[in-house]
Design a protein around this motif. Structure first.
Motif, mmCIF file in Angstrom:
data_model
loop_
_atom_site.group_PDB
_atom_site.id
_atom_site.type_symbol
_atom_site.label_atom_id
_atom_site.label_comp_id
_atom_site.label_asym_id
_atom_site.label_seq_id
_atom_site.Cartn_x
_atom_site.Cartn_y
_atom_site.Cartn_z
ATOM 1 N N ALA A 46 0.813 -1.224 0.000
ATOM 2 C CA ALA A 46 0.000 0.000 0.000
ATOM 3 C C ALA A 46 0.843 1.269 0.000
ATOM 4 C CB ALA A 46 -0.956 0.002 1.195
ATOM 5 N N ASP A 47 1.921 1.288 0.756
ATOM 6 C CA ASP A 47 2.763 2.491 0.796
ATOM 7 C C ASP A 47 3.260 2.846 -0.604
ATOM 8 O OD1 ASP A 47 2.496 2.672 3.561
ATOM 9 O OD2 ASP A 47 4.393 1.641 3.952
ATOM 10 N N ASP A 48 3.807 1.848 -1.287
ATOM 11 C CA ASP A 48 4.367 2.097 -2.623
ATOM 12 C C ASP A 48 3.293 2.490 -3.626
ATOM 13 O OD1 ASP A 48 6.905 1.491 -1.705
ATOM 14 O OD2 ASP A 48 6.810 -0.595 -2.356
ATOM 15 N N LEU A 49 2.176 1.764 -3.638
ATOM 16 C CA LEU A 49 1.141 2.060 -4.626
ATOM 17 C C LEU A 49 0.408 3.363 -4.332
ATOM 18 C CD1 LEU A 49 -0.441 -1.333 -5.689
ATOM 19 C CD2 LEU A 49 1.294 0.033 -6.819
ATOM 20 N N MET A 50 0.287 3.718 -3.063
ATOM 21 C CA MET A 50 -0.321 5.007 -2.739
ATOM 22 C C MET A 50 0.570 6.125 -3.266
ATOM 23 S SD MET A 50 -0.286 7.825 -0.428
ATOM 24 C CE MET A 50 0.750 7.215 0.861
ATOM 25 N N ALA A 51 1.864 6.000 -3.043
ATOM 26 C CA ALA A 51 2.798 7.005 -3.556
ATOM 27 C C ALA A 51 2.747 7.051 -5.085
ATOM 28 C CB ALA A 51 4.214 6.704 -3.071
ATOM 29 N N GLU A 52 2.703 5.880 -5.711
ATOM 30 C CA GLU A 52 2.636 5.815 -7.174
ATOM 31 C C GLU A 52 1.335 6.419 -7.690
ATOM 32 O OE1 GLU A 52 3.788 5.150 -11.069
ATOM 33 O OE2 GLU A 52 5.004 5.055 -9.257
ATOM 34 N N THR A 53 0.234 6.229 -6.963
ATOM 35 C CA THR A 53 -1.047 6.821 -7.352
ATOM 36 C C THR A 53 -0.924 8.338 -7.439
ATOM 37 O OG1 THR A 53 -2.331 5.025 -6.370
ATOM 38 C CG2 THR A 53 -3.469 7.127 -6.663
ATOM 39 N N LEU A 75 -8.691 9.558 -8.341
ATOM 40 C CA LEU A 75 -7.595 8.928 -7.607
ATOM 41 C C LEU A 75 -7.871 7.436 -7.381
ATOM 42 C CD1 LEU A 75 -6.846 11.731 -4.999
ATOM 43 C CD2 LEU A 75 -5.384 11.046 -6.930
ATOM 44 N N TYR A 76 -9.118 7.099 -7.043
ATOM 45 C CA TYR A 76 -9.469 5.685 -6.883
ATOM 46 C C TYR A 76 -9.286 4.934 -8.205
ATOM 47 C CZ TYR A 76 -11.292 5.572 -2.102
ATOM 48 O OH TYR A 76 -11.412 5.581 -0.732
ATOM 49 N N GLY A 77 -9.596 5.583 -9.305
ATOM 50 C CA GLY A 77 -9.409 4.954 -10.618
ATOM 51 C C GLY A 77 -7.945 4.667 -10.893
ATOM 52 N N ILE A 78 -7.086 5.636 -10.595
ATOM 53 C CA ILE A 78 -5.642 5.434 -10.776
ATOM 54 C C ILE A 78 -5.173 4.290 -9.874
ATOM 55 C CG2 ILE A 78 -3.357 6.467 -10.427
ATOM 56 C CD1 ILE A 78 -4.693 9.199 -11.172
ATOM 57 N N ALA A 79 -5.595 4.325 -8.622
ATOM 58 C CA ALA A 79 -5.191 3.276 -7.676
ATOM 59 C C ALA A 79 -5.672 1.902 -8.139
ATOM 60 C CB ALA A 79 -5.729 3.591 -6.276
ATOM 61 N N THR A 80 -6.901 1.838 -8.629
ATOM 62 C CA THR A 80 -7.446 0.551 -9.089
ATOM 63 C C THR A 80 -6.668 0.024 -10.282
ATOM 64 O OG1 THR A 80 -9.625 1.122 -8.238
ATOM 65 C CG2 THR A 80 -9.543 -0.604 -9.918
ATOM 66 N N LYS A 81 -6.259 0.907 -11.180
ATOM 67 C CA LYS A 81 -5.437 0.468 -12.319
ATOM 68 C C LYS A 81 -4.088 -0.057 -11.851
ATOM 69 C CE LYS A 81 -7.733 3.376 -15.642
ATOM 70 N NZ LYS A 81 -7.756 4.677 -16.285
ATOM 71 N N LEU A 82 -3.498 0.604 -10.872
ATOM 72 C CA LEU A 82 -2.231 0.111 -10.331
ATOM 73 C C LEU A 82 -2.425 -1.238 -9.637
ATOM 74 C CD1 LEU A 82 -0.780 3.447 -8.916
ATOM 75 C CD2 LEU A 82 0.054 2.166 -10.897
ATOM 76 N N ILE A 83 -3.531 -1.368 -8.954
ATOM 77 C CA ILE A 83 -3.838 -2.642 -8.297
ATOM 78 C C ILE A 83 -3.995 -3.740 -9.340
ATOM 79 C CG2 ILE A 83 -5.640 -3.879 -7.020
ATOM 80 C CD1 ILE A 83 -6.021 -1.222 -5.413
ATOM 81 N N SER A 84 -4.598 -3.409 -10.461
ATOM 82 C CA SER A 84 -4.776 -4.402 -11.525
ATOM 83 C C SER A 84 -3.434 -4.950 -11.991
ATOM 84 C CB SER A 84 -5.526 -3.787 -12.699
ATOM 85 O OG SER A 84 -6.838 -3.499 -12.310
ATOM 86 N N ARG A 85 -2.435 -4.084 -12.001
ATOM 87 C CA ARG A 85 -1.091 -4.531 -12.379
ATOM 88 C C ARG A 85 -0.536 -5.507 -11.351
ATOM 89 N NH1 ARG A 85 1.511 1.282 -13.885
ATOM 90 N NH2 ARG A 85 0.141 1.742 -15.624
ATOM 91 N N GLN A 86 -1.029 -5.409 -10.147
ATOM 92 C CA GLN A 86 -0.572 -6.264 -9.058
ATOM 93 C C GLN A 86 -1.532 -7.426 -8.820
ATOM 94 O OE1 GLN A 86 2.117 -5.730 -6.848
ATOM 95 N NE2 GLN A 86 2.863 -4.005 -8.026
ATOM 96 N N ARG A 87 -2.359 -7.737 -9.803
ATOM 97 C CA ARG A 87 -3.440 -8.712 -9.609
ATOM 98 C C ARG A 87 -2.950 -10.048 -9.055
ATOM 99 N NH1 ARG A 87 -6.943 -12.356 -12.453
ATOM 100 N NH2 ARG A 87 -9.047 -12.070 -11.651
ATOM 101 N N ARG A 88 -1.854 -10.546 -9.562
ATOM 102 C CA ARG A 88 -1.358 -11.818 -9.048
ATOM 103 C C ARG A 88 -1.012 -11.714 -7.571
ATOM 104 N NH1 ARG A 88 2.845 -12.162 -12.921
ATOM 105 N NH2 ARG A 88 1.712 -11.754 -14.775
ATOM 106 N N SER A 89 -0.441 -10.594 -7.186
ATOM 107 C CA SER A 89 -0.120 -10.398 -5.768
ATOM 108 C C SER A 89 -1.398 -10.336 -4.940
ATOM 109 C CB SER A 89 0.669 -9.103 -5.566
ATOM 110 O OG SER A 89 1.909 -9.194 -6.200
#
Length: 185
Positions: A46-53, A75-89
Motif C-alpha cells: 500500500a505504501d508504494d502504490l499510494m505514492a505511485e497513485t 484517484l481511486y481509478g488510478i489506484a485501481t489500475k495500479l492494483i490491476s497490475r498487481q493482480r497476481r499479488s
C-alpha cells in the motif's frame, strides 16, 4: 461535497503553475487511498502504490477533467489500475488470508482481537470467495466496501457505465452470499 469537488479542481488547475499546490490533494486523500490499497493488497504494498497513485496523478494532472469526475474517484481509478497490475499479488494475498484467517490490513490489536472473536472462521472464507470473483466484480465490490464509493463514483473511477457497476456488484454479492451460505450450511 460539491465545494470540495470544485476546490479540488481548482487545486489541480493551479498546480500546473504552482506544483506545490498539489500537496493539498495528497494531504486530503492519501490516508483514504492508502486504506483502500491496503485492503486490496496488504499494508506492505500500500505504501508504494499510494505514492505511485499520487505520482501518476501529479504527472497527468493536465488530463484531469473536472466536468467528468471529482478528484476522489479519479484517484481511486488510478489506484485501481495500479492494483490491476498487481493482480497476481492480490490473489496470493487473499489466498494467504484464506489459509491463515489473518488479515494484516486490520490495523489495531483491539480490532484484530474483536474480529477474531466475532468472525475468525469467516475471514478465510471471505478471502477465498474474493479470489473466485473476476477482476471487475472484485474491483467494484472492494470499492464499495473499502472505499465507500457510490455507483457513480465507481463508474467514474473504473471508466465504465453505472449499469455495469450495478450488474458487477449484483453478481459479486450473489457469489459472496453463496460462498458464505455454503460455509454456514
Amino acid at each position: 461535497m460539491i465545494a470540495a469537488v470544485s476546490d479540488d479542481a481548482e487545486v489541480i488547475s493551479s498546480s500546473t503553475t504552482d506544483p506545490e499546490r498539489f500537496t493539498e490533494l495528497y494531504h486530503r486523500y492519501a490516508a483514504e487511498i492508502h486504506r483502500y490499497i491496503a485492503s486490496r493488497l496488504g499494508p506492505d504494498t500500500a505504501d508504494d502504490l499510494m505514492a505511485e497513485t499520487f505520482l501518476q496523478a501529479f504527472r497527468h494532472r493536465h488530463r484531469y477533467d473536472a466536468a467528468r469526475a471529482g478528484v476522489r474517484p479519479w484517484l481511486y481509478g488510478i489506484a485501481t489500475k495500479l492494483i490491476s497490475r498487481q493482480r497476481r499479488s492480490e490473489v496470493r494475498f487473499y489466498k494467504a488470508v484464506a489459509r491463515t484467517g489473518v488479515d494484516p490490513a486490520v490495523e489495531s490489536p483491539m480490532e484484530r482481537a474483536t474480529d477474531r472473536l466475532s468472525a475468525e472462521g469467516m475471514r478465510g472464507d471471505i478471502a477465498a470467495a474474493l479470489t473466485r470473483l473476476n477482476q471487475g466484480e472484485r474491483d467494484v465490490l472492494v470499492l464499495v466496501a473499502a472505499g465507500g464509493l457510490g455507483y457513480e463514483e465507481i463508474a467514474q473511477a473504473l471508466g465504465v457505465a453505472v449499469g455495469t457497476v450495478s450488474s458487477r456488484l449484483n453478481r459479486a454479492r450473489a457469489k459472496m452470499r453463496a460462498a458464505l451460505e455454503a460455509h454456514s450450511g
